[in-house]
Design a protein around this motif. Structure first.
Motif, mmCIF file in Angstrom:
data_model
loop_
_atom_site.group_PDB
_atom_site.id
_atom_site.type_symbol
_atom_site.label_atom_id
_atom_site.label_comp_id
_atom_site.label_asym_id
_atom_site.label_seq_id
_atom_site.Cartn_x
_atom_site.Cartn_y
_atom_site.Cartn_z
ATOM 1 N N UNK A 89 0.839 -1.190 0.000
ATOM 2 C CA UNK A 89 0.000 0.000 0.000
ATOM 3 C C UNK A 89 0.880 1.249 0.000
ATOM 4 N N UNK A 92 2.672 3.332 4.172
ATOM 5 C CA UNK A 92 3.170 2.133 4.846
ATOM 6 C C UNK A 92 4.498 2.424 5.527
ATOM 7 N N UNK A 93 4.708 1.789 6.672
ATOM 8 C CA UNK A 93 5.965 1.965 7.405
ATOM 9 C C UNK A 93 7.162 1.678 6.512
ATOM 10 N N UNK A 94 7.018 0.618 5.720
ATOM 11 C CA UNK A 94 8.167 0.103 4.990
ATOM 12 C C UNK A 94 8.723 1.103 3.979
ATOM 13 N N UNK A 95 7.899 2.074 3.595
ATOM 14 C CA UNK A 95 8.353 3.091 2.644
ATOM 15 C C UNK A 95 9.501 3.907 3.223
ATOM 16 N N UNK A 97 11.770 2.717 5.198
ATOM 17 C CA UNK A 97 12.915 1.869 5.524
ATOM 18 C C UNK A 97 13.829 1.755 4.308
ATOM 19 N N UNK B 18 3.515 -4.982 13.319
ATOM 20 C CA UNK B 18 4.353 -3.975 12.662
ATOM 21 C C UNK B 18 5.325 -4.638 11.683
ATOM 22 N N UNK B 21 3.521 -5.475 8.596
ATOM 23 C CA UNK B 21 3.294 -4.251 7.830
ATOM 24 C C UNK B 21 4.564 -3.865 7.074
ATOM 25 N N UNK B 22 5.687 -3.981 7.741
ATOM 26 C CA UNK B 22 6.970 -3.677 7.104
ATOM 27 C C UNK B 22 7.231 -4.565 5.899
ATOM 28 N N UNK B 23 6.846 -5.832 6.041
ATOM 29 C CA UNK B 23 7.119 -6.807 4.979
ATOM 30 C C UNK B 23 6.103 -6.721 3.841
ATOM 31 N N UNK B 24 5.071 -5.919 4.040
ATOM 32 C CA UNK B 24 3.982 -5.916 3.054
ATOM 33 C C UNK B 24 4.415 -5.356 1.703
ATOM 34 N N UNK B 25 5.484 -4.564 1.684
ATOM 35 C CA UNK B 25 5.934 -3.991 0.408
ATOM 36 C C UNK B 25 7.043 -4.806 -0.238
ATOM 37 N N UNK B 28 12.652 -8.070 3.495
ATOM 38 C CA UNK B 28 13.540 -7.320 4.371
ATOM 39 C C UNK B 28 14.408 -8.313 5.134
ATOM 40 N N UNK B 32 17.131 -4.824 9.039
ATOM 41 C CA UNK B 32 16.202 -3.760 8.644
ATOM 42 C C UNK B 32 15.050 -3.661 9.636
#
Lengths: 105, 105
Positions: A89, A92-95, A97, B18, B21-25, B28, B32
């Motif tokens: 999405x 997102x947090x991962x953006x 990182x 969390x 959520x981090x791994x959703x994109x 990692x 990380x």
DNA sequence: CATACATATTGACAGTTATCTATGTGTATA
DNA sequence: TATACACATAGATAACTGTCAATATGTATG
């Protein structure tokens, strides 16, 4: 998110999953649930409280009895949440990182 | 059902949500994830183990690094299960329950 | 009002969990 | 091969959880 954690915790118990299964066809009172499971009355009461606090189950007092039913809106909300968390999405947090180990080969 | 309980338990923690959520994109590595959360390395390792044992996350060793990704099949399986448990179905425990208190008015 | 019944609350106890520090294992590189 | 780095494991501890027996609360009925 605290709300979702409460829901997942409520679902993390065999007897509570069985209770939801029992309620899937319609309303039941606590005594019915007690007959179905092999647990004492206080334990059933405890599980129902957790399910209600998670908003997965709605309890209504009818005379002597508590009548329980599944809150299907909350269930829908949960499945939506699971899909959202696990799918890619924009927000997102991962953006934020940046991979410190360059795993992209 | 034990399988589902393991999954719900894995989802019953703020930090693990969390992490998902981090791994959703995308993928990692553990370092990380450690940078993103405010936890020590052994604690991250512990959480990743639980997510892997629930099969929600797949970990692959690449040189020094462990590279983690979401197992989307398992997520789909979970949402299906939630829908199934909470919906009226032919084969169900509740069919064998005859209400001892006549709640149907 | 007294009694019976359905459910809730309290308190105890054993088992599980999230976290940390300390240490071990495996892999790349100088 | 020695060193540095990424991650896993072990052990400890405080907090939480599922269960029960005992008891309290609330409601219908004689």
């Amino acid at each position: 998110m605290e709300d979702k954690i409460r829901i997942f915790k409520a679902l993390s118990d065999k007897n509570r999953l069985l209770i939801l299964d029992m309620l899937s066809c319609g309303e039941l009172c606590a005594c019915d649930i007690m007959d179905g499971l092999n647990l004492t009355q206080p334990t059933i009461s405890h599980h129902m409280k957790i399910l209600q606090e998670a908003n997965l189950v709605i309890g209504v007092k009818k005379g002597k009895w508590m009548v329980y039913s599944i809150n299907r809106d909350k269930v829908k909300e949960l499945t939506s949440y699971i899909k959202e968390v696990t799918s890619n999405k924009d927000k997102c947090i991962c953006k934020s990182i940046k991979s410190s180990c360059s795993i992209e080969e």
